[in-house]
Each structure stands twice: as C-alpha cells, then as structure tokens.
Scaffold this motif. Structure first.
Motif, short mmCIF file in Angstrom:
data_model
loop_
_atom_site.label_atom_id
_atom_site.label_comp_id
_atom_site.label_asym_id
_atom_site.label_seq_id
_atom_site.Cartn_x
_atom_site.Cartn_y
_atom_site.Cartn_z
N ALA A 61 -8.02 -12.69 10.00
CA ALA A 61 -9.01 -12.82 11.08
C ALA A 61 -10.23 -12.00 10.68
N ASP A 62 -11.27 -12.07 11.48
CA ASP A 62 -12.48 -11.32 11.17
C ASP A 62 -12.19 -9.83 11.11
N ASN A 63 -12.51 -9.22 9.98
CA ASN A 63 -12.33 -7.78 9.76
C ASN A 63 -10.88 -7.33 9.94
N LYS A 64 -9.94 -8.21 9.56
CA LYS A 64 -8.52 -7.87 9.72
C LYS A 64 -7.73 -8.40 8.53
N ILE A 65 -7.09 -7.48 7.81
CA ILE A 65 -6.27 -7.81 6.65
C ILE A 65 -4.80 -7.58 7.01
N GLY A 66 -4.00 -8.59 6.84
CA GLY A 66 -2.56 -8.40 6.97
C GLY A 66 -1.99 -7.90 5.65
N LEU A 67 -1.30 -6.76 5.67
CA LEU A 67 -0.81 -6.14 4.44
C LEU A 67 0.37 -6.93 3.88
N ALA A 68 0.31 -7.26 2.60
CA ALA A 68 1.40 -7.97 1.94
C ALA A 68 2.59 -7.03 1.77
N HIS A 69 3.78 -7.61 1.75
CA HIS A 69 4.99 -6.81 1.67
C HIS A 69 6.14 -7.68 1.18
N LEU A 70 7.23 -7.03 0.82
CA LEU A 70 8.42 -7.70 0.33
C LEU A 70 9.56 -7.57 1.34
N PHE B 252 -1.55 -3.68 9.26
CA PHE B 252 -2.86 -4.28 8.96
C PHE B 252 -3.81 -3.21 8.42
N THR B 253 -4.89 -3.69 7.85
CA THR B 253 -6.00 -2.81 7.51
C THR B 253 -7.29 -3.56 7.83
N ALA B 254 -8.38 -2.83 7.94
CA ALA B 254 -9.67 -3.45 8.28
C ALA B 254 -10.37 -3.94 7.02
N GLY B 255 -11.27 -4.90 7.20
CA GLY B 255 -12.07 -5.38 6.10
C GLY B 255 -12.01 -6.88 5.99
N SER B 256 -12.70 -7.39 4.98
CA SER B 256 -12.73 -8.84 4.74
C SER B 256 -12.09 -9.21 3.41
N GLN B 257 -11.88 -8.21 2.54
CA GLN B 257 -11.23 -8.46 1.26
C GLN B 257 -10.27 -7.32 0.97
N SER B 258 -9.18 -7.68 0.32
CA SER B 258 -8.20 -6.65 -0.05
C SER B 258 -7.33 -7.18 -1.17
N ASN B 259 -6.96 -6.30 -2.11
CA ASN B 259 -6.02 -6.71 -3.15
C ASN B 259 -4.60 -6.32 -2.76
N GLN B 260 -4.39 -5.89 -1.52
CA GLN B 260 -3.06 -5.55 -1.03
C GLN B 260 -2.72 -6.32 0.24
N GLY B 261 -3.30 -7.47 0.40
CA GLY B 261 -3.03 -8.27 1.57
C GLY B 261 -3.90 -9.51 1.58
N ASP C 229 0.81 -1.22 0.00
CA ASP C 229 0.00 0.00 0.00
C ASP C 229 0.84 1.27 0.00
N ASN C 230 2.18 1.10 -0.09
CA ASN C 230 3.11 2.23 -0.05
C ASN C 230 3.04 3.01 1.26
N GLY C 231 2.41 2.44 2.26
CA GLY C 231 2.33 3.13 3.55
C GLY C 231 3.63 3.09 4.32
N ALA C 232 4.50 2.17 3.96
CA ALA C 232 5.82 2.08 4.59
C ALA C 232 6.76 1.39 3.62
N ARG C 233 7.99 1.89 3.53
CA ARG C 233 9.03 1.29 2.69
C ARG C 233 10.32 1.37 3.51
N TYR C 234 10.53 0.36 4.32
CA TYR C 234 11.60 0.39 5.32
C TYR C 234 12.96 0.02 4.71
N HIS C 235 14.02 0.57 5.30
CA HIS C 235 15.41 0.23 4.99
C HIS C 235 16.04 -0.11 6.35
N ASP C 236 15.89 -1.35 6.76
CA ASP C 236 16.12 -1.70 8.17
C ASP C 236 17.58 -1.63 8.60
N ILE C 237 18.50 -2.02 7.71
CA ILE C 237 19.92 -2.01 8.09
C ILE C 237 20.44 -0.59 8.25
#
Length: 393
Positions: A205-214, A192-201, A91-99
């Motif tokens: 769980a009920d009303n809980k979308i885990g956001l996909a990431h690389l 996460f984001t709320a809802g039952s369907q998402s094309n980005q995750g 969702d472009n909400g975060a793009r981390y550079h952890d090291i």
C-alpha cells in the motif's frame, strides 16, 4: 516438558454419521472411546487412530493404522505431530518459534463451529470444539479406458491463532493408504515497515512495506510399521545415470543424520519393515515425499536445525521439538544436536520439513489467502496390488 491437559476435562464428542465413521474397539484399545477415531471410507479403506491435545503441539495423533478393503489392518505410526513452526523475518527483527514458545493448544486453539466443518463432525475438548472430522471426495483416483474409481479421504483439522496468523494443521488419510500432513497459514500480515521500496519485503500500500519472511514447518513422525518400531529401517534411494541409463542406488541409513533433497538424482527415502513382506517378497514400506522442497532456508549458525530437509534420529522421549526444545537442560536443544551418530537400529524418529517463503503482496491485505505447506507419506510395496483397483467400474 510437553504440557498435557487432563483428559477428565473432555466435554463431549460428536460423531460423523453421514458416512460410516464410528468409535470402535480398534482405536479404543490405545486411548479410550473419547479419543478414538475409526473411519471406513466409501471404497472400503479403514483408518483407526487416537488424538490428543497438548499446550504446545496442539493436536497430536497416535496409534495410526490402516486397513484396505478385504485386507488386514497394519500399524503405521506410533505418533505424529507438528514439532515446530519457525518464522524468521528478513530484517532479523523477529525469529519466531511458534510451537515451542507460544503453543498451538489451550487458549491459542480456536473453537470451531458447524460452518467451518460442513458435512462433518466437531470433536470437543474441555468444552470447546477443536477438531473438524470429515470424509471428503478427492477426485478421480484411477482410470482404465472408460472406467474409473473416485477417491475419498478422512480429513481432520484444527485452527490455532499465533499473533496475527491463523494456522490450520490438517491431517488427511486416503483410501489407498496415503497420508498427507499439511499446515495452512492465513490471517493477517504481522510486520511492516514504511516506504515505497525495500529489499526486505514488498510494497502492499502507499508508504507501507510488508516484511518478507519464512515459514519453516517441521513434523515429528514415530513410525511403527506393523506395530514394531524396532524392526523399521531407513533407505535412501538415488537414481544415478550411467551408460545403461538411470539405475537405482539404495543405501541404508544406519546412524543419525540429516539429508537434503537432490533433484539431480531424484532422491527419496523409504521407511521399511525389516521382517514383514508383501506377496512379491518386498519389505512393506512408506515413501516420504517432500514434494514442496522447492524453497529452502538455511539460517545463521545459531539456527543450525535449518540445515537439512529431513532428519533421522533415534527415538528419545525428551527430543520433542525441532528447535527451542524445552528439555534442553537435560536433553539436546534442537535437531542439530539430536544428531550425534547414535545407531538407528532401534526405534526411529523421522523429522520431515518444508519451507514457504512469504513475499507479501497487495492481495495479502487486509487479510491473506490461506497458503498450504505439506508433506506426503505414500505406501511403497505396502500392498500386494492396487487396493482400489477392485472397485473400478
């Protein structure tokens, strides 16, 4: 700049005693006894190396050398380290550079205990156990008819916590000269984001979308085959089909560049020494195997460092991180700008990468299983023959 904590802060060092592992003069020449590891595996293969702690890279290794049973010691890597963990969310909400931005060392490096390091030894830094050192069986190495050889490896790992994630950089050194570098990721899903369907995750769980990431992992490897980096060269090998079948096409890589895997040509790369050869008159070399290259991430224009699977650059001390290079004011900012057609006739840095696309699932909550991403460095005419064949029984 890489921020190193003073070695005077070392609190203690516990040695592995179960199988012949000791700190001796071979590695001490480069780093002193407190930072030296010298391990002779049950089949006779011996590894010597040094370790170092820094705020950003966490644990780095240097002066890595291997000696087969009844053979001579040869240097392989002057330095090896994890050089970035890039984590962009769909969702472009975060793009981390952890090291580079958070660091795998200092307070982010977790203290280990004996439960996490069974039959091994804990190595301490600044009063905290930060490395687990083990000798582990790795299963059957080779077989001929009814006889076989069991393999062993020296394993080193640390654990760093970044946000909700725990990362486990692991360095494994096989008795046949192979090196495997990998990172395990575990902990908890972070966004996460709320809802039952998402094309980005994915619904977890009920009303809980885990956001996909690389997870884009980058290593920085400074080869010094036979102890002289100026004598190293890169060759790309493609197997091209013609009327006579598949034929190997070898091409030297002479200037800085980025390259991709190519399943159609079984593409691979070797780092070879220009002068030292084995008994068959072949240059001693290591093959770089990107065996987890099935997933790819080519990011937006501002993340051009994700364009290639592997990069080859001229060695420069200030080019430390694959992205968000902290010396950008006096040096290049990331891998895409390290490449500027400079000659690779001098010392070469190899930047292998691998990508894991994490689609959340119900089993990832509340805590996820560890998933591993890695690369392999394999001897290629490094020996005159199979170094373990003499131990078959």
């Amino acid at each position: 700049m890489q921020q190193l904590i003073s070695k005077k802060m070392l609190a203690g060092l516990t040695l592995i005693s179960a199988i012949s592992i000791n700190n001796s003069a071979v590695a001490e020449e480069a780093c002193g006894a407190a930072y030296a590891i010298d391990s002779t595996l049950p089949n006779g293969g011996r590894w010597t190396l040094c370790w170092e702690h820094s705020l950003q890279n966490g644990i780095s290794l240097h002066h890595i050398a291997y000696q087969p049973k009844n053979g001579s010691k040869q240097d392989i890597l002057y330095r090896a380290e994890l050089a970035q963990v890039h984590v962009p969310y769909d969702d472009n909400g975060a793009r981390y550079h952890d090291i580079s931005d958070y660091g795998f060392g200092d307070r982010n490096m977790l203290g280990l205990d004996e439960k996490e390091c069974p039959n091994g030894s804990l190595i301490s830094y600044a009063g905290k156990s930060v490395i687990c050192q083990q000798v582990l069986p790795r299963g059957e190495e080779l077989r001929y008819q009814d006889k076989s050889v069991q393999g062993y490896k020296l394993s080193l790992f640390s654990i760093s916590q970044i946000g909700s994630y725990n990362y486990v950089p692991r360095w494994e050194f096989f008795d046949n000269g192979t090196i495997e570098l990998s990172v395990g990721a575990t902990g908890a899903l972070q966004r996460f984001t709320a809802g039952s369907q998402s094309n980005q995750g994915w619904p977890i769980a009920d009303n809980k979308i885990g956001l996909a990431h690389l997870h884009n992992f980058f290593w920085r490897l400074d080869f010094d085959l036979a102890g002289n980096g100026a004598n190293d060269m890169i060759e790309e090998i493609n197997f091209v089909r013609d009327d006579g079948g598949l034929k190997a096409k070898k091409e030297p890589i002479l200037v800085e560049t980025g390259r991709d895997v190519n399943p159609q040509t079984m593409r691979t790369w070797i780092v070879a020494d220009k002068t030292l050869k084995n008994a068959a008159d072949s240059p001693i070399a290591y093959e770089i195997q990107l065996y987890q290259a099935g997933q790819r991430d080519v990011g937006p224009e501002e993340e051009a460092f994700t364009k290639y699977d592997i990069y080859f650059t001229k060695a420069k001390e200030c080019e430390r991180f694959a992205s968000h290079n902290s010396n950008a004011d006096v040096c290049a900012k990331d891998l895409s700008t390290y490449i500027n057609d400079e000659s690779l006739e001098d010392d070469i840095i190899v930047w292998p990468t691998t990508t894991f696309y994490h689609i959340p699932r119900a089993e990832d909550a509340p805590n996820m299983n560890v998933h591993w991403s890695g690369i392999r460095l394999k001897p290629f005419d490094w020996h005159n023959s199979n170094p373990l064949a003499g131990t078959i029984r």
